[in-house]
Enzyme design. Structure first.
Site, mmCIF file in Angstrom:
data_model
loop_
_atom_site.group_PDB
_atom_site.id
_atom_site.type_symbol
_atom_site.label_atom_id
_atom_site.label_comp_id
_atom_site.label_asym_id
_atom_site.label_seq_id
_atom_site.Cartn_x
_atom_site.Cartn_y
_atom_site.Cartn_z
ATOM 1 N N TRP A 72 58.934 41.725 49.275
ATOM 2 C CA TRP A 72 58.559 40.789 48.960
ATOM 3 C C TRP A 72 56.937 40.686 46.920
ATOM 4 O O TRP A 72 56.898 41.916 46.849
ATOM 5 C CB TRP A 72 57.195 40.345 49.714
ATOM 6 N N ASN A 108 54.665 39.328 44.988
ATOM 7 C CA ASN A 108 53.762 38.120 43.878
ATOM 8 C C ASN A 108 53.165 38.217 42.777
ATOM 9 O O ASN A 108 54.324 38.473 41.571
ATOM 10 C CB ASN A 108 53.197 37.410 44.960
ATOM 11 N N ASP A 109 51.602 38.515 42.712
ATOM 12 C CA ASP A 109 51.127 38.555 41.494
ATOM 13 C C ASP A 109 51.726 39.248 40.209
ATOM 14 O O ASP A 109 51.171 40.335 40.844
ATOM 15 C CB ASP A 109 49.651 38.146 41.222
ATOM 16 N N SER A 144 44.805 42.039 43.880
ATOM 17 C CA SER A 144 45.286 42.277 42.369
ATOM 18 C C SER A 144 44.155 42.954 41.065
ATOM 19 O O SER A 144 43.044 42.512 41.292
ATOM 20 C CB SER A 144 45.884 40.428 41.152
ATOM 21 N N ARG A 168 37.799 38.400 43.893
ATOM 22 C CA ARG A 168 38.625 38.773 43.711
ATOM 23 C C ARG A 168 39.259 38.717 42.175
ATOM 24 O O ARG A 168 39.090 37.516 41.527
ATOM 25 C CB ARG A 168 39.613 38.769 44.894
ATOM 26 N N GLU A 194 41.637 31.683 41.308
ATOM 27 C CA GLU A 194 42.578 32.931 41.498
ATOM 28 C C GLU A 194 42.967 33.516 39.750
ATOM 29 O O GLU A 194 42.829 32.589 38.970
ATOM 30 C CB GLU A 194 43.521 33.074 42.618
#
Length: 577
Positions: A57, A59-60, A121, A184, A239
């Site tokens: 996986w 993501n960001d 992140s 966050r 976010e």
């Protein structure tokens, strides 16, 4: 082995057996031990020149930067599976050219009470002595989100392979009134007029979704400002906020360290929410710690053309950085999968990054322009060109013989019968472009449009993804609609086939309508109006794959359009190891 490979990256040399491994789609992880083979079967959906981990996986994008001649990309990564897990790590890869990458060991892993449940992140900031540091969100032992600091163990190492977490962590904890799980993603820091530092952190406050502003004199002890840097009452939790300056003139970028010292700039305030990346342009007064949006209301959430987005398709959690070597600002963005969790587990990977994009302010100052970095053009081969070709109404033209599963296509259109465009009674700024695209798909006959490209198309066109324009006339002005129609992209059931849409700020009376599309097996990135409007799609063809994928130009309008120029290149594989 890692040291040897990094030296080859440094010299710009790639061993032939690495190329062979990549072309045959076997993955391996560069580590300080031996190369560990990752047995991933050949998959026609796996991309060939977009960045992704060798497995599992992603993501960001986090903390991209340029340091001592090397580009760095950190990213959110689950090393143990192809699905999201809160106990995430920071993956790390390096490059000389933003296209070919070598994976390194993880930069950050959950190890301490302040991040034991995940290293989420964050951003890289350069201190005044040009030394990079990381600010990131940790999910602590109580599952609250706190902000932490990490510093390279060896600043002389251009690959920054080892990071040390500060003994002061956590350096910022959720303030009163903020939910502990909505705090966050700290931004890149910028200096204030007092010589101190400023950052913004995403969350949700009594003001709505917000970029909460913090100040520090030493980068360790931080104090929250009374008011957010910016907020939007109707947006929900923010976010991955990003805040940076852009020049009023020209396409060169500006370092956040110097932005407030340069007079002729605008500022970009970007936030990720509701599955999209929204931004607004405005002014920033450092002395008052105040950002003011040019649009007054800032982010527009009604789904109309008034809401500025980086990308109107599948694109999220983006991050920019200033590339000092080329004096440009570069945008990264995460593109998730459109199939199921079970599909991700079966194929053993999930998530891509877009081809990095140069980003700057348009000449009229109303929006940002995006364009793939010039380095991706090194992958171009076998150019096909065509000029001044009439594309009659309700016609289709095959562009390439042979495989078109990996191509870079640029086309521009002119309109000899523009006055025949359909009229719409609604005011153009009240139109919902995505709804229009859904109703007026590529197969629906209009007058001036739909026209554009059919990519990842089967020979009989039963499977294809359509990227097209439709010109409408609304209250004595022409409106250009851009769409990405995925409704026939795959015979597979259970995958997202959303049709995306947006308006393009061009006047077809005075300029051609242009389209550039990057196709890479299961991703289609499209740039309309020379980068004014961007739409990214994830598609999963079952027939139009590898050597059976084709490229067509089409016009389903009743009026002819003219292809003034069409250039198509087949794209080689990037080297990502």
């Amino acid at each position: 082995m890692a040291t040897k490979w990094l030296e080859m990256v440094k010299c710009g040399v790639v061993a032939l057996y690495f190329v062979w491994l990549i072309s045959n789609r076997f993955g391996f992880v560069v580590s300080h031990g031996d190369i560990n083979e990752v047995h991933i079967p050949q998959q026609f959906q796996r991309t060939s020149y977009h960045f992704q981990p060798l497995q599992n996986w992603m993501n960001d994008p986090n903390g991209p930067m340029y340091y001592k001649g090397i580009y760095h990309l950190f990213y959110q990564h689950n090393p143990n599976g192809a699905v999201f897990d809160s106990k995430i790590v920071w993956g790390h890869a390096v490059s000389r050219d933003l296209i070919n990458w070598a994976h390194l060991n993880h930069a950050l892993e959950p190890t301490h009470p302040f991040d034991i449940n995940g290293c989420w992140s964050g951003s890289v900031s350069f201190l005044h002595n040009n030394k990079p540091v990381i600010l990131y969100t940790g999910l602590d032992s109580g599952f609250q989100q706190v902000q932490n600091l990490a510093i390279p163990s060896n600043f002389s190492d251009p690959f920054l392979e080892i990071w040390t977490k500060s003994s002061h962590n956590p350096i910022i904890t959720p303030p009163n009134g903020i939910e502990r799980h909505r705090f966050r993603d700290p931004t890149t820091a910028w200096p204030g007029p007092d010589g101190g530092w400023r950052i913004a952190i995403g969350g949700q406050t009594s003001y709505g979704g917000a970029a909460m502003l913090y100040r520090s004199e030493d980068f360790v002890h931080w104090h929250q400002s009374r008011f957010p840097l910016y907020s939007s009452r109707d947006s929900g939790n923010w976010e991955c906020p990003d805040f940076y300056p852009v020049k009023l003139n020209g396409s060169n970028g500006i370092d956040s360290l110097n932005g407030f010292r340069v007079g002729a700039v605008k500022y970009v305030m970007k936030a990720s929410f509701n599955s999209h990346d929204y931004y607004t342009l405005g002014s920033y007064v450092p002395e008052k710690e105040k950002f003011t949006s040019d649009s007054g209301d800032g982010f527009d959430l009604r789904g109309t053309n008034l809401g500025l987005r980086y990308d109107y398709g599948k694109f999220y959690a983006s991050k920019t950085f200033y590339d000092s070597s080329q004096k440009r600002r570069i945008l990264w963005g995460w593109v998730n999968e459109s199939d199921s969790r079970e599909d991700n587990i079966k194929k053993g990977w999930a998530g891509l990054q877009v081809v990095p994009r140069k980003i700057w302010l348009s000449k009229n100052g109303r929006q940002l322009i995006q364009w793939p970095v010039k380095e991706v053009e090194k992958l171009r081969t076998n150019r096909f060109s065509l000029y001044n070709k009439e594309l009659r109404g309700r016609s289709t033209m095959k562009v390439l013989g042979g495989s078109a599963s990996q191509v870079d296509a640029e086309v521009s259109f002119e309109f000899p019968y523009l006055e025949e465009a359909e009229r719409v009674d609604t005011r153009w700024f009240d139109l919902d472009p995505q709804l229009l695209c859904s109703k007026r798909g590529a197969s629906v006959n209009g007058r001036v449009g739909p026209f554009g490209l059919l990519v990842l198309a089967s020979n009989d066109l039963s499977e294809h993804t359509a990227i097209f324009f439709h010109v409408l006339k609304a209250h004595n002005r022409y409106v250009v609609l851009m769409c990405s129609d995925q409704s026939r992209s795959s015979f597979r059931e259970g995958v997202d086939k959303t049709t995306y849409g947006a308006f393009v700020d061009v006047d077809p009376r005075h300029e051609k309508i242009s389209l550039r599309t990057l196709v890479d097996r299961s991703i289609v990135e499209s740039f309309g109006g020379k980068g004014k409007t961007c739409i990214t799609s994830r598609v999963y063809p079952t027939v139009a794959v590898d050597d059976d994928a084709r490229l067509y130009a089409f016009n389903n309008g009743t009026q002819s359009v003219v292809i003034s120029r069409l250039k198509v290149w087949k794209m080689s594989n990037a080297q990502i190891v």
